[in-house]
Write a protein that holds these residues in place. Structure first.
Motif, mmCIF file in Angstrom:
data_model
loop_
_atom_site.group_PDB
_atom_site.id
_atom_site.type_symbol
_atom_site.label_atom_id
_atom_site.label_comp_id
_atom_site.label_asym_id
_atom_site.label_seq_id
_atom_site.Cartn_x
_atom_site.Cartn_y
_atom_site.Cartn_z
ATOM 1 N N THR A 238 -2.155 -4.833 -7.435
ATOM 2 C CA THR A 238 -1.871 -5.989 -6.578
ATOM 3 C C THR A 238 -1.917 -5.601 -5.101
ATOM 4 O O THR A 238 -2.577 -6.253 -4.279
ATOM 5 N N HIS A 239 -1.210 -4.508 -4.763
ATOM 6 C CA HIS A 239 -1.082 -4.134 -3.357
ATOM 7 C C HIS A 239 -2.286 -3.350 -2.825
ATOM 8 O O HIS A 239 -2.305 -2.970 -1.664
ATOM 9 N N PHE B 143 -4.996 -4.895 -2.668
ATOM 10 C CA PHE B 143 -5.750 -5.988 -2.025
ATOM 11 C C PHE B 143 -4.866 -7.003 -1.298
ATOM 12 O O PHE B 143 -5.373 -7.871 -0.608
ATOM 13 N N THR B 144 -3.565 -6.898 -1.487
ATOM 14 C CA THR B 144 -2.643 -7.783 -0.770
ATOM 15 C C THR B 144 -1.561 -6.936 -0.106
ATOM 16 O O THR B 144 -1.216 -5.856 -0.606
ATOM 17 N N PRO B 145 -1.006 -7.387 1.028
ATOM 18 C CA PRO B 145 0.002 -6.593 1.740
ATOM 19 C C PRO B 145 1.245 -6.335 0.884
ATOM 20 O O PRO B 145 1.581 -7.143 0.009
ATOM 21 N N SER B 146 1.911 -5.207 1.164
ATOM 22 C CA SER B 146 3.173 -4.889 0.490
ATOM 23 C C SER B 146 4.316 -5.343 1.393
ATOM 24 O O SER B 146 4.373 -4.944 2.562
ATOM 25 N N GLY C 153 -0.380 0.310 -3.413
ATOM 26 C CA GLY C 153 -1.832 0.118 -3.405
ATOM 27 C C GLY C 153 -2.600 1.332 -2.945
ATOM 28 O O GLY C 153 -3.792 1.473 -3.244
ATOM 29 N N ALA D 73 0.288 -3.211 5.412
ATOM 30 C CA ALA D 73 -0.902 -4.057 5.318
ATOM 31 C C ALA D 73 -1.908 -3.413 4.376
ATOM 32 O O ALA D 73 -1.810 -2.223 4.046
ATOM 33 N N VAL D 74 -2.878 -4.187 3.924
ATOM 34 C CA VAL D 74 -3.913 -3.663 3.030
ATOM 35 C C VAL D 74 -4.657 -2.508 3.699
ATOM 36 O O VAL D 74 -4.983 -1.507 3.048
#
Length: 457
Positions: A245-246, A248-251, A94, A261-262
Motif C-alpha cells: 500500500t505505502h 504507492f500511497t503516502p504513509s 513502502g 511521502a511516496v
C-alpha cells in the motif's frame, strides 16, 4: 572542516539523488530487458551452479561458491540490519517494496558485472587473475574511455577505508559496548587481530573464511528472523499489506513515525537497497574475477544470486520483522530498531542475536572490502603494494572503532556512489558483449564457454 563537510554533503545529495537512483535502476532495467529477464527466469540454474561450484572447475584462485561468499561477505553487513531499519524509519513500510524492485533489476546488473569481470580479467605479476570495472574498462573499451578505469579504482581504494573498514569497525564497537560493555578500543584491537590473521593470507584465505562464516551467520540470522515472523504471524498479512500500500500511497504519521511521502519510500528503498546489495557499484565483480570458473556466463549466473540472497531474503527478513512486530512506529531507527523488533519477539535473546549478527556481518565486510581495496591499489602500484596495503588496512580498524566518523562516513558514502558512475557507463557500452556471450552460452546448452581472461593476453 565544517566547510569541507558542507561541500561533501552537497555532493552526496547529488550523487545519491534522483539522477543516480534513476541511473542505477535504468541500467539494471535495460540489462534485464536486454537479457529477456533471464536472471529472474534462470534463478534455479544459478543455485544449481552454486551448489556444483563448491569446488572450482576452471582457471582462477577460488571456487565459484567461495567467490560468491566473498562478494556476500562485503554486501551482507550493516545495510541488512541498520540500513533496512533506517529505510523503513524514513520512508515507511513502502520502502521495502522499492528495495525488492531494486534487487530484481539489480540481479541483471550483478550478472553483467561478473560476466565482464571474468571475460576481461587478466593475470598480474604473481600469475593471479585480477578483474573488475577498472579492468573491463581498460580491456573492453577504447583508449578514449581509459580515464574511467583509474577513476573507479581511485574512488574504490579511498571509499574502502570508510565504508568497508572504519565504519564497520565503529558499528561493531558500538554494539559490543552497548550489549556487553566492551570498551571500543578492546573491540578494535580484537577485530584488528582477527582481520590480520585472515587477510595477510590473501584471497584464498579470505575466501576460505567467508565460505564458512557467511553461510553460517546468514542461516542463523534468517532462522532467528523467521522465528520472529512466526511469533508475529497474525500481523504478517497486515505487514505485507502496508508494504504494498505505502509503496504507492503516502504513509501517515503514527506514534514515533513522522510519516512519509511516496517519493521518500522510493528514495530510501532504492538507496538502501543499492547500499546493501551493491548492484551497480562495481565492487562484487572484483571478487568474481578470481573464480575458478568454466566461463563468464557461468560465473554471472552464480554472481546474480548475491543480490537475491542479500535483499530478497536477508533484507526482507529484517524489514518484515520490524513491520509485523509493530515497532516501526516506535521512533527508533537503525540497528536499535531491528534490535527492538527481535527483542520484543524473543525477549532476553533477540538483542544478543542482533549484536552477534551485526558484529559478524561487519567483520566479514571488513574482509571482503580489504580484497576490493587492495585490487584497486594494485591497479595503480602493482603487486608490491599488496602487503603494505593489508598492514595499513589492519591499522585503520582500531582507529575506526574509537573515532567519531561523521565526516568519514559522509565521504565514504559519497565516493561509494561515485564508483557507480564509471561502472554503469562501462556496463551500458559493454552490454552487446554481455548479450552475445549469454546467447552463445544458452544456444550451446551451457556446454561451450571460454574460461575468460584472454582479453589482455
Amino acid at each position: 572542516m565544517e566547510a569541507l563537510s558542507n561541500v561533501v554533503g552537497q555532493i552526496n545529495s547529488i550523487v545519491w539523488g534522483p539522477l543516480m537512483l534513476v541511473l542505477i535502476l535504468g541500467v539494471g532495467l535495460f540489462l534485464q530487458v536486454g537479457l529477456k529477464f533471464m536472471p529472474v527466469l534462470r534463478l534455479g540454474s544459478g543455485f544449481a551452479l552454486l551448489w556444483q561450484g563448491r569446488k572450482g572447475s576452471g582457471e582462477g584462485q577460488i571456487s565459484p561458491f567461495n567467490a560468491l561468499m566473498t562478494a556476500l561477505s562485503a554486501t551482507i553487513g550493516t545495510g541488512n540490519i541498520a540500513g533496512v531499519a533506517t529505510a523503513v524509519f524514513l520512508g515507511g513500510p513502502g520502502a521495502l517494496f522499492w528495495m525488492w524492485m531494486t534487487a530484481l533489476v539489480g540481479m541483471a546488473t550483478k550478472y553483467a558485472e561478473a560476466v565482464c569481470a571474468v571475460h576481461y580479467r587478466e593475470r598480474d605479476e604473481l600469475g593471479n587473475y585480477v578483474g573488475g570495472p577498472m579492468y573491463y574498462i581498460k580491456n573492453g573499451l577504447g583508449k578514449q574511455w581509459y580515464f574511467l578505469a583509474p577513476l573507479f579504482a581511485g574512488f574504490g581504494a579511498i571509499a574502502g577505508f570508510g565504508i568497508g573498514n572504519t565504519v564497520q569497525a565503529n558499528s561493531v564497537a558500538e554494539v559490543m559496548n552497548t550489549s556487553f560493555g566492551l570498551p571500543p578500543l578492546v573491540t578494535g584491537i580484537i577485530l584488528m587481530a582477527l582481520t590480520a590473521a585472515v587477510i595477510l593470507g590473501g584471497i584464498t584465505r579470505i575466501a576460505a573464511v567467508a565460505g564458512k562464516l557467511v553461510p553460517a551467520m546468514a542461516v542463523l540470522y534468517v532462522v532467528a528472523g523467521l522465528l520472529v515472523l512466526i511469533i508475529n504471524i497474525d500481523g504478517l498479512g497486515a505487514a505485507l499489506g502496508l508494504v504494498f500500500t505505502h509503496a504507492f500511497t503516502p504513509s501517515a504519521a503514527e506514534g514515533g513515525f513522522a510519516g512519509a511521502a511516496v517519493w521518500l519510500a522510493i528514495r530510501f528503498g532504492v538507496a538502501r537497497g543499492v547500499f546493501s546489495n551493491e548492484a551497480g557499484l562495481g565492487s562484487a565483480p572484483i571478487a568474481h574475477a578470481a573464480a575458478e570458473t568454466k566461463g563468464p556466463v557461468t560465473q554471472g549466473l552464480v554472481a546474480m544470486l548475491g543480490t537475491f540472497i542479500d535483499t530478497i531474503i536477508v533484507c526482507s527478513i529484517t524489514g518484515l520483522a520490524i513491520i509485523s512486530s509493530g515497532v516501526w512506529t516506535s521512533g527508533e531507527s537503525g540497528a536499535a530498531l531491528t534490535s527492538l523488533a527481535f527483542e520484543t519477539s524473543l525477549p532476553g535473546v533477540g538483542n544478543y542475536v542482533i549484536a552477534l549478527a551485526l558484529s559478524v556481518f561487519a567483520f566479514t565486510t571488513i574482509l571482503g572490502w580489504s580484497f576490493y581495496g587492495e585490487k584497486c591499489v594494485e591497479f595503480f602500484l602493482g603487486v608490491q603494494s599488496l602487503m603494505p596495503f593489508r598492514l595499513l588496512w589492519c591499522v585503520a580498524i582500531p582507529l575506526g572503532a574509537t573515532a567519531d566518523l561523521g565526516f568519514i562516513w559522509l565521504l565514504a558514502d559519497t565516493l561509494n556512489a561515485l564508483m557507480a558512475i564509471p561502472n554503469l557507463i562501462a556496463l551500458i557500452m559493454l552490454s552487446p558483449v554481455v548479450f552475445q556471450l549469454t546467447r552463445a552460452y544458452f544456444a550451446s546448452g551451457g556446454m561451450s564457454e571460454e574460461p575468460g581472461g584472454n582479453a589482455a593476453e
